[in-house]
Design a protein around this motif. Structure first.
Motif, PDB file in Angstrom:
ATOM      1  N   GLN A 127      -3.903   2.046  -5.579  1.00  0.00           N
ATOM      2  CA  GLN A 127      -4.968   1.288  -4.931  1.00  0.00           C
ATOM      3  C   GLN A 127      -6.240   1.285  -5.779  1.00  0.00           C
ATOM      4  N   ILE A 184      -8.327  -7.610   0.802  1.00  0.00           N
ATOM      5  CA  ILE A 184      -7.126  -6.780   0.760  1.00  0.00           C
ATOM      6  C   ILE A 184      -6.915  -6.174   2.134  1.00  0.00           C
ATOM      7  N   GLU A 193      -5.864  -3.443   4.300  1.00  0.00           N
ATOM      8  CA  GLU A 193      -5.631  -2.020   4.094  1.00  0.00           C
ATOM      9  C   GLU A 193      -4.944  -1.421   5.307  1.00  0.00           C
ATOM     10  N   PRO A 194      -4.148  -0.401   5.076  1.00  0.00           N
ATOM     11  CA  PRO A 194      -3.624   0.310   6.238  1.00  0.00           C
ATOM     12  C   PRO A 194      -4.778   0.972   6.985  1.00  0.00           C
ATOM     13  N   ALA A 195      -4.658   1.041   8.297  1.00  0.00           N
ATOM     14  CA  ALA A 195      -5.759   1.579   9.093  1.00  0.00           C
ATOM     15  C   ALA A 195      -6.038   3.030   8.726  1.00  0.00           C
ATOM     16  N   ARG A 222      -2.120   6.749  -2.430  1.00  0.00           N
ATOM     17  CA  ARG A 222      -2.906   5.557  -2.798  1.00  0.00           C
ATOM     18  C   ARG A 222      -3.098   5.446  -4.290  1.00  0.00           C
TER      19      ARG A 222
END
Lengths: 557, 237
Positions: free
Chosen positions: B132, A550, A552-554, B129
């Motif tokens: 997520q 996946i 992921e944003p940093a 999130r």
């Protein structure tokens, strides 16, 4: 790009050793007896040269990129080296007959390998292997859309040819015996038909991919209109439902029986899926509950003097009782293992399964359960004058049971109980700290799982008409577990696909029965290496196994 | 009467005598911290209070009611929530699903929704999130999630086990600010920490544990100045 000869040779030799192994255990020779396309291509070719093709393809793929010519060279070398071990065997056989030790290394095999031309035929063998390896290497090098088209086409032809029994049966039932002769010669596809089929499938796939690629990206990315999506789903359901309903007419008696077997394992799989897939309790003695269901049905309805029901019970009255008994034993066997986790639980349940089987076999319980002679003369179900005495009618019974089980499974998964199971599977302590009664949750998983299994057992008993202890061996548990893992843990469509793949397809290839477990094992290993989440994985497991992929944003901390 | 009264509990792991007569009190509205070295029995004490371990001897009462006989899952109904050591988020569930598990024992949907908003208010990061999978969150986010999940059960007493473990100092500060905020809104907190300095700076009172026994107890600011505590846990010579 430089060609890595070591890697190329390694893939070639892996392919070669596999080919040698399959030859020496007699698989190639047996497979060679079954023609696929005309009399030119048989299953032996598929096994042997399929390996060469794979060696070339994998060797080329290991190089990641490169010119087409390099691909070809890599494939050729891999294919040629893959031929070496088997060629050595042929040469060795020429001087030292080995048939006394290796029964399968006989003249028939050698004739097949050398194209019936003796040692000079080896040249042809090398040529063929090299060519196939080369094709495999090239195949890896061509653009993706062509590769997909050709690959799907080849796979399609291979499937139709290998499962020609199924296809001819369907054709016969739909269009009569004559239609079969248009496409098939005995069991093999006619060469022209094979070519047409290959081209048709390839063209179809190619066109479809093209259309998808040409469609404006924005339209493809936009979420489908909800109503349209729903309508699509409804149509799909109707088609599947209709197919399931008319399946016995299309498939005929033998294949209906295969479907019954699949249905039986779908029931087992759905039950075990609750225990293992949802609740995460690895149960290896699952067959015990299947036995409880079957024996309850048997003992309540048999017409022999083992009957415990006093003649009151017919199939329909005994069915709920069989399920109840299984549920009860599910809870009873659940109690002692409440505090066990993981491997320990697996070992104890394994023991339970064996104890139940051995008890059924024992002389001690012989007066009640019939011992090794089992329970005979279990009447077939009957309702409103319809007697379920044919494979076709039993198919409907098991279909109905499987539908009920699937419905219950889906509803449970989305319920509070489903969440409880999931939380418990993740972390028992934390689940408890969240207010989940883990004792109750575990017992419910065992009980419901056992209930499905018992239902399957009861129908199984009524179908066969007699049951024996040895029908309830460990292999059933292993089968059920394998099919839910192959299909995808926790996934209901996965159970169905797994049952078809591991129970249905082997039934269609009965002629190769002796290698069934070998193929089964290879399939499992390949599956776990390449696609550990199963064919049709449940959402959560996909997320877990591919969590690393996946993007992921940093992090900004 | 104190809210939580632990009286002379002895807990064993098999034959190992882990807690040798722990007694402590937590009053309504307090932050109380248990500090001590590795293996002193901090986590064991917390797990005993939350019902995951059973004391062989001694009693635990919550608002006068004996709770040391109750199974862990019933304590949630009494208002105790735990943030376990190592966070223990349900890795395969999404952030929101994890939070919903915290409200598992409740049935009031409307209030749960507003509580969810409250937790998202405390930890805006979690809101970003919410869909997520929680296994892919960073350590700090997982700690927020575990704390938020415990708050979703509307606890009157929050047990926290090593919230600072494995987190960057700046994140630890954030977590401790949140603990103080939660406390100000009326939740009593029992905090187990190795990071004694941080714990004592937000706590009202503290207990020092050593090999299964309480060796010292006082107001937090006094403990901070205590020479033995300074030497042993604060690294001051």
């Amino acid at each position: 790009m430089k060609i890595n000869w070591k890697t190329t040779l390694r893939y070639g030799l892996i392919g070669g050793v596999s080919a040698l192994y399959f030859s020496m255990i007699g698989m190639v020779e047996l497979f060679a007896g079954r023609n696929l396309i005309g009399t030119t291509v048989n299953m032996g070719h598929l096994l042997l040269y399929g390996g060469m093709l794979a060696a070339g393809l994998l060797a080329a793929r290991a190089h990641h990129q490169g010119k087409l010519a390099q691909h070809a060279v890599i494939g050729l070398v891999a294919g040629l080296s893959a031929a070496i071990p088997t060629a050595l065997l042929v040469i060795l056989h020429e001087f030292i007959p080995m048939q006394d030790v290796f029964v399968s290394v006989n003249n028939a095999l050698i004739r097949f390998l050398t194209f019936e031309r003796g040692l000079p035929g080896l040249l042809q063998f090398f040529l063929a292997s090299g060519l196939l390896g080369l094709l495999g290497g090239l195949f890896d090098g061509i653009p993706t859309d062509y590769r997909r088209a050709v690959g799907t086409g080849l796979a399609g032809v291979a499937i139709v040819a290998v499962f020609s029994d199924l296809v001819t049966q369907v054709l016969t039932n739909l269009f009569g015996r004559a239609s079969v002769n248009i496409f098939f010669v005995s069991k093999a596809l006619k060469p022209v038909i094979a070519l047409v089929l290959l081209l048709a499938i390839a063209a179809f796939v190619f066109m479809r991919d093209r259309r998808k690629a040409n469609a404006p990206a924005a339209v493809a990315a936009a979420p489908l209109d909800k109503r349209a999506a729903l309508r699509k789903q409804v149509i799909l359901f109707v088609i599947i439902g209709a197919l399931l309903a008319i399946a016995p007419w299309i498939l005929g008696s033998f294949l209906s029986q295969v479907l019954f077997e699949v249905g039986r394992f779908v029931l087992l799989g759905l039950g075990l899926n609750i225990v293992v897939g949802y609740a995460g309790l690895l149960d290896l003695g699952y067959v015990a509950f299947f036995a409880f269901g079957a024996y309850t049905m048997g003992l309540l309805t048999t017409t022999t003097n083992l009957n415990l029901g006093g003649g009151v019970f017919n199939f329909w009255l005994a069915l709920p009782i069989a399920v109840l008994v299984s549920v009860l034993f599910g809870v009873l066997l659940g109690f002692p293992v409440l505090s066990l986790r993981g491997d320990y639980l697996a070992i104890v349940t394994l023991g339970f399964g064996e104890i139940i089987r051995i008890l059924a076999l024992s002389d001690w319980l012989k007066p009640i359960m019939g011992g090794a002679q089992g329970v005979l003369f279990i009447p077939t179900p009957e309702i409103f004058g319809i007697v379920f005495d044919s494979p076709e009618s039993m198919y409907y019974l098991v279909l109905a049971a499987a539908l009920v089980a699937a419905f219950v499974s889906i509803r449970l998964r989305d319920s509070r109980l489903g969440r409880q199971w999931m939380a418990m599977r993740e972390d028992e302590d934390v689940a408890e700290a969240m207010g989940i009664n883990t004792v109750q949750t575990k017992l419910l998983a065992f009980a419901i799982g056992a209930g499905f299994s018992g239902l399957g057992g009861a129908i199984f008993a009524a179908r066969l008409g007699n049951i024996f202890p040895h029908s309830f061996n460990l292999l059933i548990s292993i089968n059920a577990l394998s099919l839910i893992i192959v299909g995808g843990l926790g996934s209901i469509p996965g159970v169905i696909v797994g049952a078809i793949a591991l129970v249905g397809l082997p039934e269609l290839l009965r002629e190769f029965q002796e290698y069934r477990l070998l193929i089964y094992g290879i399939l499992l290993i390949v599956m776990m290496l390449n696609r550990p989440e199963g064919f049709l994985p449940a959402e959560v497991f996909k997320r877990e196994l591919h969590a690393g992929e996946i993007t992921e944003p940093a992090e900004v901390e | 009467m104190a809210m939580l009264e632990v009286h002379d509990i002895h807990t064993y792991y098999g034959n190992i005598h882990a807690l040798k007569g722990i007694s402590l009190e937590v009053n309504q509205g307090e932050i109380v911290t248990l500090i001590g070295a590795n293996g002193a029995g901090k986590t064991t004490t917390l797990r005993t209070i939350s019902g995951l371990l059973r004391p062989r001897q001694g009693t635990i009462t919550l608002n006068g009611e004996l709770i040391s006989e109750l199974p862990a899952h019933e304590l949630v109904y009494k208002g105790i929530a735990m943030v376990p050591e190592g966070r223990g988020v349900f890795a395969k569930m999404s952030v929101q699903e994890n939070l919903e598990m915290g409200a598992y024992h409740r049935n009031d949907k409307a209030v749960i929704t507003s509580d969810l908003e409250y937790v998202f208010g405390l930890f805006p990061r979690l809101k970003e999130r919410r869909r997520q999978v929680s296994g892919t969150l960073s350590g700090g986010e997982q700690q927020m999630l575990a704390t938020g999940r415990a708050l979703m059960s509307k606890p009157t007493l929050l047990l926290m086990d090593e919230p600072s473990m494995g987190l960057a100092p700046i994140l630890v500060e954030g977590i401790f600010d949140t603990i103080q905020a939660i406390n100000k809104e009326g939740t009593t907190v029992l905090l187990v920490e190795q990071n004694a300095l941080m714990a004592l700076s937000i706590a009202h009172r503290g207990y020092v544990l050593q090999t299964g026994q309480i060796v010292l107890t006082d107001k937090a600011d006094k403990l901070k100045k205590d020479p033995t505590v300074q030497k042993a846990y604060l690294g001051v010579d």
